[in-house]
Design an enzyme around this catalytic site. Structure first.
Site, PDB file in Angstrom:
ATOM      1  N   ARG A 255      44.615  71.136 -22.380  1.00 38.34           N
ATOM      2  CA  ARG A 255      45.349  72.068 -21.531  1.00 38.34           C
ATOM      3  C   ARG A 255      45.050  71.768 -20.072  1.00 38.34           C
ATOM      4  O   ARG A 255      43.933  71.409 -19.712  1.00 38.34           O
ATOM      5  CB  ARG A 255      44.958  73.518 -21.843  1.00 38.34           C
ATOM      6  CG  ARG A 255      45.397  74.010 -23.208  1.00 38.34           C
ATOM      7  CD  ARG A 255      45.370  75.519 -23.278  1.00 38.34           C
ATOM      8  NE  ARG A 255      44.100  76.079 -22.828  1.00 38.34           N
ATOM      9  CZ  ARG A 255      43.926  77.358 -22.525  1.00 38.34           C
ATOM     10  NH1 ARG A 255      44.938  78.188 -22.582  1.00 38.34           N
ATOM     11  NH2 ARG A 255      42.747  77.805 -22.152  1.00 38.34           N
TER      12      ARG A 255
ATOM     13  N   ARG B 212      50.203  76.266 -12.042  1.00 41.36           N
ATOM     14  CA  ARG B 212      50.688  77.542 -11.505  1.00 41.36           C
ATOM     15  C   ARG B 212      51.916  77.297 -10.637  1.00 41.36           C
ATOM     16  O   ARG B 212      51.868  76.472  -9.731  1.00 41.36           O
ATOM     17  CB  ARG B 212      49.607  78.220 -10.656  1.00 41.36           C
ATOM     18  CG  ARG B 212      48.349  78.579 -11.411  1.00 41.36           C
ATOM     19  CD  ARG B 212      47.349  79.184 -10.459  1.00 41.36           C
ATOM     20  NE  ARG B 212      46.076  79.460 -11.117  1.00 41.36           N
ATOM     21  CZ  ARG B 212      44.939  79.662 -10.460  1.00 41.36           C
ATOM     22  NH1 ARG B 212      44.934  79.607  -9.134  1.00 41.36           N
ATOM     23  NH2 ARG B 212      43.823  79.912 -11.105  1.00 41.36           N
TER      24      ARG B 212
ATOM     25  N   ARG C 256      26.105  63.118 -20.144  1.00 43.79           N
ATOM     26  CA  ARG C 256      26.356  62.551 -18.833  1.00 43.79           C
ATOM     27  C   ARG C 256      25.386  63.222 -17.872  1.00 43.79           C
ATOM     28  O   ARG C 256      24.975  64.366 -18.079  1.00 43.79           O
ATOM     29  CB  ARG C 256      27.796  62.822 -18.372  1.00 43.79           C
ATOM     30  CG  ARG C 256      28.851  62.095 -19.171  1.00 43.79           C
ATOM     31  CD  ARG C 256      28.837  60.600 -18.955  1.00 43.79           C
ATOM     32  NE  ARG C 256      29.302  60.250 -17.604  1.00 43.79           N
ATOM     33  CZ  ARG C 256      29.288  59.022 -17.116  1.00 43.79           C
ATOM     34  NH1 ARG C 256      28.814  58.015 -17.845  1.00 43.79           N
ATOM     35  NH2 ARG C 256      29.730  58.762 -15.902  1.00 43.79           N
TER      36      ARG C 256
ATOM     37  N   ARG D 145      32.687  63.937  -5.826  1.00 43.56           N
ATOM     38  CA  ARG D 145      32.999  64.998  -4.867  1.00 43.56           C
ATOM     39  C   ARG D 145      31.901  65.112  -3.825  1.00 43.56           C
ATOM     40  O   ARG D 145      30.794  64.596  -4.005  1.00 43.56           O
ATOM     41  CB  ARG D 145      33.196  66.344  -5.575  1.00 43.56           C
ATOM     42  CG  ARG D 145      31.981  66.868  -6.334  1.00 43.56           C
ATOM     43  CD  ARG D 145      32.321  68.165  -7.047  1.00 43.56           C
ATOM     44  NE  ARG D 145      31.161  68.756  -7.712  1.00 43.56           N
ATOM     45  CZ  ARG D 145      31.164  69.935  -8.323  1.00 43.56           C
ATOM     46  NH1 ARG D 145      32.270  70.649  -8.360  1.00 43.56           N
ATOM     47  NH2 ARG D 145      30.074  70.400  -8.900  1.00 43.56           N
TER      48      ARG D 145
ATOM     49  N   GLU E 162      28.098  63.633  -5.061  1.00 46.36           N
ATOM     50  CA  GLU E 162      27.759  63.629  -6.481  1.00 46.36           C
ATOM     51  C   GLU E 162      28.315  62.375  -7.160  1.00 46.36           C
ATOM     52  O   GLU E 162      29.496  62.053  -7.015  1.00 46.36           O
ATOM     53  CB  GLU E 162      28.316  64.881  -7.167  1.00 46.36           C
ATOM     54  CG  GLU E 162      27.722  66.175  -6.631  1.00 46.36           C
ATOM     55  CD  GLU E 162      28.149  67.393  -7.427  1.00 46.36           C
ATOM     56  OE1 GLU E 162      28.856  67.221  -8.449  1.00 46.36           O
ATOM     57  OE2 GLU E 162      27.786  68.507  -7.024  1.00 46.36           O
TER      58      GLU E 162
ATOM     59  N   TYR F 238      28.778  72.823 -23.079  1.00 46.49           N
ATOM     60  CA  TYR F 238      28.871  73.219 -21.674  1.00 46.49           C
ATOM     61  C   TYR F 238      29.077  74.719 -21.591  1.00 46.49           C
ATOM     62  O   TYR F 238      29.912  75.281 -22.288  1.00 46.49           O
ATOM     63  CB  TYR F 238      30.021  72.497 -20.979  1.00 46.49           C
ATOM     64  CG  TYR F 238      30.146  72.903 -19.538  1.00 46.49           C
ATOM     65  CD1 TYR F 238      29.292  72.371 -18.574  1.00 46.49           C
ATOM     66  CD2 TYR F 238      31.090  73.845 -19.141  1.00 46.49           C
ATOM     67  CE1 TYR F 238      29.379  72.760 -17.254  1.00 46.49           C
ATOM     68  CE2 TYR F 238      31.187  74.231 -17.825  1.00 46.49           C
ATOM     69  CZ  TYR F 238      30.324  73.691 -16.881  1.00 46.49           C
ATOM     70  OH  TYR F 238      30.405  74.090 -15.577  1.00 46.49           O
TER      71      TYR F 238
ATOM     72  N   ASP G 240      29.709  77.998 -18.896  1.00 46.25           N
ATOM     73  CA  ASP G 240      29.817  78.654 -17.603  1.00 46.25           C
ATOM     74  C   ASP G 240      28.727  79.708 -17.524  1.00 46.25           C
ATOM     75  O   ASP G 240      28.278  80.248 -18.549  1.00 46.25           O
ATOM     76  CB  ASP G 240      31.188  79.321 -17.451  1.00 46.25           C
ATOM     77  CG  ASP G 240      32.286  78.320 -17.119  1.00 46.25           C
ATOM     78  OD1 ASP G 240      31.974  77.311 -16.446  1.00 46.25           O
ATOM     79  OD2 ASP G 240      33.436  78.532 -17.538  1.00 46.25           O
TER      80      ASP G 240
END
Length: 375
Positions: free
Chosen positions: A179, A183, A256, A287, A312, A360, A362
């Site tokens: 996905r 927007r 990673r 970034r 990074e 992972y 959040d």
């Protein structure tokens, strides 16, 4: 007699939140961490008056009011809104993909024009796949092209993703990008959650609040004297690598990792934004973070004559490196399930967090999980 009710291995968000809850109900806890500081990956170091996120940018966001109220009961959060920018071949593009991005790419001005452009490119990608007899995307590249079209894929996805994973998109599984947020409004707010922000004063304030009154020790490696540590508490809360806990008996899980290059610059404002992604494959870093913008807004930025940036670099993980992102492919997930089956049989050990659960997380999901544990 055991000295503690809980020995908590790791002082990141999972361990610190667990310690807070246990301490509140009168449990005696000891938190140990192998690093020389508390806080795990949310630890901040004060440099030139700026709270520097030492292990990568952390932006708290959630739609769970219970979680939001909980963290704000420990420390007040500011109004920071995550609006990263992508840099590609000398031009800037807004993220996530929204009407600003589509205008910058194609000059389209209405949602209908943007939608038509994307559908046109998706149709071309589908036609090419069908001509080659491909009915389902075989890799990330094919998946991305039929989701968003070629222009966005080539400029904003391909190079960044290949740097992030150290592999060509044509070699990465399609599920990684099942996905993509699109927007058709002019909105650069990266998250859809109701609440987001940064602790006022930095994440150390949150960790210090969670661990207030709890005994802690840093610079302690649980595995160097494991037998001793296992004897001092009734239960263990383990937030480290689950394969290491079981002495790698089935093999080592893969990750990673990230290498950081930090610079103090003689300017008040380097890039005008907290996060700028570099999506070209030829630029080695993924970034640049300018930490000042997480907590300073408007004229406040000018009060500090210097700024701190961090580049990074996504890197293949090897022994001795800090593991960051689990590689949740079929091989590693199969290996993890073997360790998970062992963990389910443990009566006196609780496993939690991204390393112990090999996924992972959040930040808000970690806290949500701890708030639901029966302590």
């Amino acid at each position: 007699m055991k000295h503690y009710d809980y020995l908590i291995v790791g002082s990141g968000l999972f361990g610190s939140t667990f310690a807070y809850r246990a301490h509140k109900i009168g449990k005696k806890c000891l938190v140990i961490d192998k690093r020389p500081h508390l806080g795990g990956n949310v630890y901040c170091e004060k440099i030139e008056g700026i709270n520097v996120h030492k292990y990568g940018a952390h932006i708290f966001h959630t739609s769970n009011k219970k979680v939001w109220d909980f963290v704000n009961s420990i420390v007040e959060f500011n109004r920071y809104t995550n609006s990263p920018i992508a840099y590609y071949k000398g031009k800037f593009y807004n993220l996530p993909f929204n009407m600003n991005t589509f205008y910058q790419l194609w000059g389209v001005k209405t949602p209908a024009e943007a939608h038509a452009k994307i559908e046109e490119q998706k149709s071309i990608a589908m036609t090419q796949m069908n001509a080659e007899g491909i009915t389902e995307p075989r890799n990330l590249e094919e998946q991305a092209r039929i989701l968003i079209g070629n222009d966005i894929y080539e400029s904003l996805i391909k190079g960044y993703t290949e740097k992030q994973w150290g592999r060509k998109c044509s070699e990465l599984p399609a599920f990684i990008i099942k996905r993509l947020p699109v927007r058709f409004i002019f909105d650069n707010n990266y998250f859809n959650d109701c609440y987001q922000g940064i602790p006022i004063g930095g994440y150390n304030q949150l960790i210090n609040g969670l661990l207030d009154g709890v005994e802690t020790r840093t610079g302690i490696n649980f595995f160097e004297n494991r037998t001793q540590w296992e004897k001092i508490a009734n239960k263990i809360v383990f937030t480290g690598k689950i394969d290491e806990f079981y002495d790698y008996q089935f093999g080592k899980l893969e990750y990673r990792t990230v290498r950081f290059e930090e610079e103090v610059l003689e300017t008040t404002n380097y890039q005008g934004n907290a996060v700028v992604n570099y999506t070209e494959r030829d630029i080695p870093y993924t970034r640049i973070i300018e930490h000042k913008h997480f907590e300073m807004f408007g004229l406040e930025i000018e009060k500090f004559p210097k700024t701190v940036i961090t580049k990074e670099f996504s890197t293949e993980w090897k022994d001795g490196m800090e593991p960051y992102y689990p590689i949740n492919d079929e091989k590693n997930n199969t290996l993890y399930r073997k360790y998970e089956n062992l963990a389910k049989k443990e009566k006196n050990t609780i496993f939690g967090g991204r390393l112990a659960e090999y996924k992972y997380y959040d930040m808000h999901k970690i806290i949500e999980e701890v708030l639901n544990i029966d302590i």
